[in-house]
Each structure stands twice: as C-alpha cells, then as structure tokens.
Design an enzyme around this catalytic site. Sequence first.
Site, PDB file in Angstrom:
ATOM      1  N   PRO A 197      -1.518   0.983   0.904  1.00  0.00           N
ATOM      2  CG  PRO A 197      -2.076  -1.191   0.548  1.00  0.00           C
ATOM      3  CD  PRO A 197      -1.160  -0.454   1.302  1.00  0.00           C
ATOM      4  N   GLY A 198      -4.340   2.888   0.181  1.00  0.00           N
ATOM      5  CA  GLY A 198      -5.542   3.615   0.530  1.00  0.00           C
ATOM      6  C   GLY A 198      -4.829   4.892   1.139  1.00  0.00           C
ATOM      7  N   GLY A 200      -3.488   7.253  -0.448  1.00  0.00           N
ATOM      8  CA  GLY A 200      -4.001   8.355  -1.471  1.00  0.00           C
ATOM      9  C   GLY A 200      -2.916   8.687  -2.464  1.00  0.00           C
ATOM     10  CE  LYS A 201       0.541   3.645  -3.222  1.00  0.00           C
ATOM     11  NZ  LYS A 201      -0.293   3.307  -1.730  1.00  0.00           N
ATOM     12  CG  HIS A 417      -9.767  -8.097  31.758  1.00  0.00           C
ATOM     13  ND1 HIS A 417      -8.672  -9.169  31.920  1.00  0.00           N
ATOM     14  CD2 HIS A 417      -9.150  -7.032  30.820  1.00  0.00           C
ATOM     15  CE1 HIS A 417      -7.644  -8.998  31.068  1.00  0.00           C
ATOM     16  NE2 HIS A 417      -7.878  -7.956  30.275  1.00  0.00           N
ATOM     17  CD  GLU A 418     -11.467  -4.739  28.660  1.00  0.00           C
ATOM     18  OE1 GLU A 418     -10.805  -3.593  28.337  1.00  0.00           O
ATOM     19  OE2 GLU A 418     -11.324  -5.702  28.192  1.00  0.00           O
ATOM     20  CG  ASP A 494      -4.477  -7.823  28.440  1.00  0.00           C
ATOM     21  OD1 ASP A 494      -4.357  -7.357  27.297  1.00  0.00           O
ATOM     22  OD2 ASP A 494      -5.213  -8.058  29.340  1.00  0.00           O
TER      23      ASP A 494
HETATM   24  P1  ADP Z   1      -3.801   4.360  -3.025  1.00  0.00           P
HETATM   25  O1  ADP Z   1      -3.652   4.844  -4.533  1.00  0.00           O
HETATM   26  O2  ADP Z   1      -2.626   4.867  -2.287  1.00  0.00           O
HETATM   27  O3  ADP Z   1      -4.194   2.956  -2.866  1.00  0.00           O
HETATM   28  P2  ADP Z   1      -5.987   6.011  -3.298  1.00  0.00           P
HETATM   29  O4  ADP Z   1      -5.533   7.090  -4.059  1.00  0.00           O
HETATM   30  O5  ADP Z   1      -6.796   5.103  -4.115  1.00  0.00           O
HETATM   31  O6  ADP Z   1      -4.975   5.301  -2.599  1.00  0.00           O
HETATM   32  O7  ADP Z   1      -7.120   6.394  -2.087  1.00  0.00           O
HETATM   33  C1  ADP Z   1      -8.183   5.817  -2.143  1.00  0.00           C
HETATM   34  C2  ADP Z   1      -9.278   6.939  -1.393  1.00  0.00           C
HETATM   35  O8  ADP Z   1      -8.950   7.202  -0.193  1.00  0.00           O
HETATM   36  C3  ADP Z   1      -9.567   8.185  -2.174  1.00  0.00           C
HETATM   37  O9  ADP Z   1     -10.230   8.279  -3.259  1.00  0.00           O
HETATM   38  C4  ADP Z   1      -9.723   9.077  -1.406  1.00  0.00           C
HETATM   39  O10 ADP Z   1     -11.300   9.367  -1.172  1.00  0.00           O
HETATM   40  C5  ADP Z   1      -9.302   8.507   0.030  1.00  0.00           C
HETATM   41  N1  ADP Z   1      -8.125   9.390   0.366  1.00  0.00           N
HETATM   42  C6  ADP Z   1      -6.951   8.707   0.637  1.00  0.00           C
HETATM   43  N2  ADP Z   1      -6.118   9.734   0.996  1.00  0.00           N
HETATM   44  C7  ADP Z   1      -6.600  11.069   1.098  1.00  0.00           C
HETATM   45  C8  ADP Z   1      -6.482  12.286   1.321  1.00  0.00           C
HETATM   46  N3  ADP Z   1      -5.040  12.478   1.888  1.00  0.00           N
HETATM   47  N4  ADP Z   1      -7.248  13.135   1.317  1.00  0.00           N
HETATM   48  C9  ADP Z   1      -8.508  12.918   0.927  1.00  0.00           C
HETATM   49  N5  ADP Z   1      -8.984  11.615   0.485  1.00  0.00           N
HETATM   50  C10 ADP Z   1      -8.267  10.576   0.678  1.00  0.00           C
HETATM   51 ZN    ZN Z   2      -6.900  -7.145  28.754  1.00  0.00          ZN
END
Ligand code: ADP
Ligand code: ZN
Length: 595
Positions: A197-198, A200-201, A417-418, A494
């Site tokens: 998801p996200g 850009g499909k 630690h870090e 870790d």
């Molecule tokens: P999907 O359909 O894969 O879930 P979306 O096409 O809805 O994802 O992407 C969500 C938003 O993320 C888009 O509207 C855009 O703003 C941004 N985005 C994702 N991929 C790209 C890309 N390659 N270039 C520019 N914007 C992107």
């Molecule tokens: Zn650590």
Amino acid sequence: MNNQKTFRFPWIALLIIVIIYGSLIFSSRNNTNRLSAQGLEQMLQSPEKIEEVVINSSRDNNTGSVTIHSRNGSVYSSTLTDIDRTAAKLEEAGIDYTVQLDSGYRLNDFIPYIVMLVMFMVILRVMTGGRGQGQMMNFGKSRAKLAVRTDLNMENVAGMVEEKEELREIVEFLKNPKTFIEMGARIPKGIILVGAPGTGKTLLAKAVAGEANVPFFSISGSDFVEMYVGVGAARVRDMFDEAKRNSPCIIFIDEIDAVARRRGTGLGGSHDEREQTLNQMLVEMDGFAQNQGIIVMAATNRVDILDPAIMRPGRFDRKIVVSKPDVAARESILKLHSKNKHLAADVDLKRVAQTTAGYTGADLENLMNEAAIKAVMDKKSVINQSDINDAFIKTGIGTEKKSKVISERDKKITAYHETGHAILFHLLEDVGPVHMISIIPTGEGAAGYTMPLPDKDNSFITRTQLKHMMMAAMGGRIAEELICEDITTGASQDIKQVTKIARAMVMQYGMSDKIGMINCDENGDDVFLGYDIAHNKTYSDELLSLIDSEIRALVEECYTAAKSMIMSHRNVLEKSCELLLEKEKITGEEFAALF
Ligand code: ADP
Ligand code: ZN
C-alpha cells in the site's frame, strides 16, 4: 450499504399512493351516473326530483355536457350535442340551470395527480436523506465513479522508471488503437499492479489514463464485498457496459484481492456473492475483444491469494511489480512533493532519501507534509531540515517524548549504550555511517536510538555484512559492560536480533562452513508440507548440536571483535557520552568529529 435498502421504500410508497388514489378516482367516477340522451329526456320529465343543473359549454360550438344533481344525492351527467335544444327543454320544464364555460379540462381533474406528485417527492426526499432522486435512479448501477478525466500524467510519478517504461505501450495504444490493430499487434486486456500500500499503484493507473487522455473508471474490490447477492455481478456488468460506451478507457479495480481471492476458500455466506462477482468479471473480460480499447488495471498487495483463473491469457496476463522506492527514487519523490513547498537552503533531500529506506511514496509524501505542518506551527515561512527531522521521527520512530522525566542514571546508561552501537556503525564499513544518535525516549518504548545511514539498497546481503550487523547490535551491551558496574535489561532487543541473524546464517543461508548448504530451519515456511513432515526433524542429533555450536561460535567471534573495537575507542565512548548527556541528540558529523 444500507442505503440500498432505503432506496426501495419510495417505490413502495409510490405504489401505495397510486393504489389509494386510483381507487378514489375510480369510486368518484362511479358516483356519477352516465345518462344516455333518452335517459336525460326521461329525467327532465320529472323536474321535482332535480335539485340543480349545470351545463358545461365548450367555448366555440354548441356541444358540451350537463351535470344533474338529484334531490336524493345522486349525480348524473350526459354529453350534449345541442346545448341550445337542451336549454330550451329545461326552460320548458321550468328547471333552473347555470351555464359554465368549459375550458376542456378542469383543474379538479388534476388535483389528485398534483397531490400525488408532491407527496411522492416529499417522501423521496425524506427517504434518501435529502440527497434527491438522482441517486435513486442509479440503484443497481455500478459504483464505478463515472468516467473521470484526470490531469495527472507520468511526470507526477517519480522514480518507477521500469514500471513507466512497461506502461508506455499501453499509453500509446490508448492514444491510437487503430495503428496497433492495423499492425496486428496484440495489447494486453488486463494488467495487475502488485505492490505494498502507498507505493503509487493508483497514481500510476491514473497517470496512464491522464497521459493517454482517456476516461478513468475506478472501483474498489471491497465495494463489491458488502453488496447483496446478485448486486455485485450486476455492477460489474454495468461498469463494463459503461466502459464499452466510453472506449478507449481505463478501468481501475483497487484491492482486487477482495473479489478475486482463490475460489472455494471463502468463509461464511459472503463467499457465494464474491464468486458470482468474480465470475461476472471473468465473463466480461473474456467478452470484449483484445483491441476494443479497454484496459483493465487492477491493484493488489497479495498476488499469492489471487485466483489463478484471473491470470489466464486474455485476462490479467501482464503483471507489473511496483516496489518500494530505492534511494534515487526516494529522492525524486521527495523533490516532487517539495515542489509546492518552500524549502530552506539547509534542506538536503538527498540525505533525507538516504535515511528513509523502506518508506513508500505515500510515506514520503506524508513526511514532507508533516514537515510543512511543523514549519507552519512554528510560524516560519520556510521548511528547515530540522522540521523534516522532526517529521521523520514523528512518522518513523514515534514522536519524541521530551516531557517524560528520566533519571540521570538511566540517561547515562542509555548514552553509553547508544554510543556503543554508534562506534561500531562508524567503524564497520558495511553497516554505517551514523546519521543520528539520540537518548530522547521515543513514543514506542525505546530509551534512545542510533540511526545508521546506509548508502545503498542491496538486495543481497553478504556474510561480512551480516556479521557487521551482529557486531553493531552487540555494541550497546558491550559499552554497558565496559563502563557500568552491572549490565541492564536494555539490550534485550539487540540480543534478539543477534540471535536471529546468527541462526539464519547457520540454518538458512548455509554460511557456516561446518554445516554447509543444508537448510535446517524447522519452522520452515514450506506450508505445503503437512504438519507431521514439517515437524519431524529431518536431521540428526549430531547435526543439532553442531548447529548449536556453530551459532555460538559465530556470536562469540562477533562479540570478541566488537569488544576489542570499542575498547580501542574508549576515549570516544566517554566523549560521546558527555556530549549526549549535554545535547540529548547528536548528528553523525558531530559524532564523527570525536574520532
Ligand atoms: P497505492 O494505490 O499503491 O496504495 P497510491 O497511488 O494511492 O498508492 O499512492 C498514495 C500517494 O503516495 C499518491 O497520491 C502520491 O502522493 C504518493 N506517491 C506514491 N508513489 C509515488 C511516486 N512514485 N511518485 C510520487 N508520488 C507518489
Ligand atoms: Zn541497543
């Protein structure tokens, strides 16, 4: 989807109203007795029975009708072909009468219909929640938004070089189907876009439509799922019909897995409906010709659960994998989404791209948006690198909780630690360099973090790299051992990671010389094997103890190497710890300067 249910009520209401009015009108007609010419003559013979007589005269000739109200309440009417004659007869019989000029129709005739119409419209308003009748007429129609013209084009999609290249022929085809048909070229009907998801499909599908300047129909697979039996299939049919009328065009089906899951695996009652919908979709796709100008694009992130039937030739026979963006793509996505924003000169998008491995395009868009919001909240006119850093922590690691009170002792332990991690990230080629060290607790429970800055996105990880990852992970505990009198529970994550890597190296990747290329992963992902086989260890006790000793040896080796590295940079450990306690957060450069 309960609006479908309510949409039925106006029809029922209309039916009831029609029946009531129909019977009213019918019965009122029944009260008026029709008289023939003779009947009228007879009636006029007995004037004592008549109460009132009305002659309805049409405007321009001698014809019309007469209505007679008798004393016993009955009403009679008769058509008149010669009004003058009837009037003479009435006068002769001594009956009073009135004459009305008849316009042909009387308002009275229409009142029932007008009332009915008004009532119908009022009921419709109430039933549809004021949304009017437009929607009701669409009952059963596809929910695909009617052809949308999109002005997005390929320039709105950053990165995705290969994906765009693959789709270029589709764009050309949609622009000019004739050329392809004349050449006898075959263009796929269906393209399936696979990616998280996200990534850009949707954006990509829209860009294809925009680039080719054709209508874009879209519907989501999950819309079908919530429908009544039979409705899903009907909608699919409607959508394809609509698309055929608008070709060339693109149909985009989001979340196709909701409909096109492997058949026969559904649970409960909804699965029949889903199957029907899927079948209808397959029928439609088989039904239109290859070059009819309709391209169906579908998106999913689970190609493995799709019904194989949809991938057959002539259906979705092209698959395009939309992967998460690499460094270069991330940079161009960031650039694209900064176009309309005011960036300060100190913003280094290349760096931001380097620190955001694993972010999708949507995540990056969100990152820049958060940064812009931060800048606005701080009443600034430009976005600084610091805004992006804050947004980064907010979107990635959870908002820093500056308010949480931590004891000095905890702070000190965290700082050591870090720094232990950081020294190793800095010294080890394959994992570094350090981007940021922080001892501010994050919203997700970590006391602090050391953020490395990997230069490259490699798909294959080498043995050396894995060892370096283990060493860097051990750095925290080693630093605690060296400085503090005691060790803490802070290193549990870790240790988990170290163990995971070591096990995988020995049992999965064949990276132990003594064991070699044998997969001994008993929790294997081979789901096709039955329970018994999968849980029957196929290796001997000797192998089992060898695995144990190999894992141990690997961890030992990394531990020794890591410890000696940190020991030889004790001064850095002390200085960095001081700096961290003072500033709570130091950058990679500040840290590197300590060496
Ligand atoms: P999907 O359909 O894969 O879930 P979306 O096409 O809805 O994802 O992407 C969500 C938003 O993320 C888009 O509207 C855009 O703003 C941004 N985005 C994702 N991929 C790209 C890309 N390659 N270039 C520019 N914007 C992107
Ligand atoms: Zn650590």
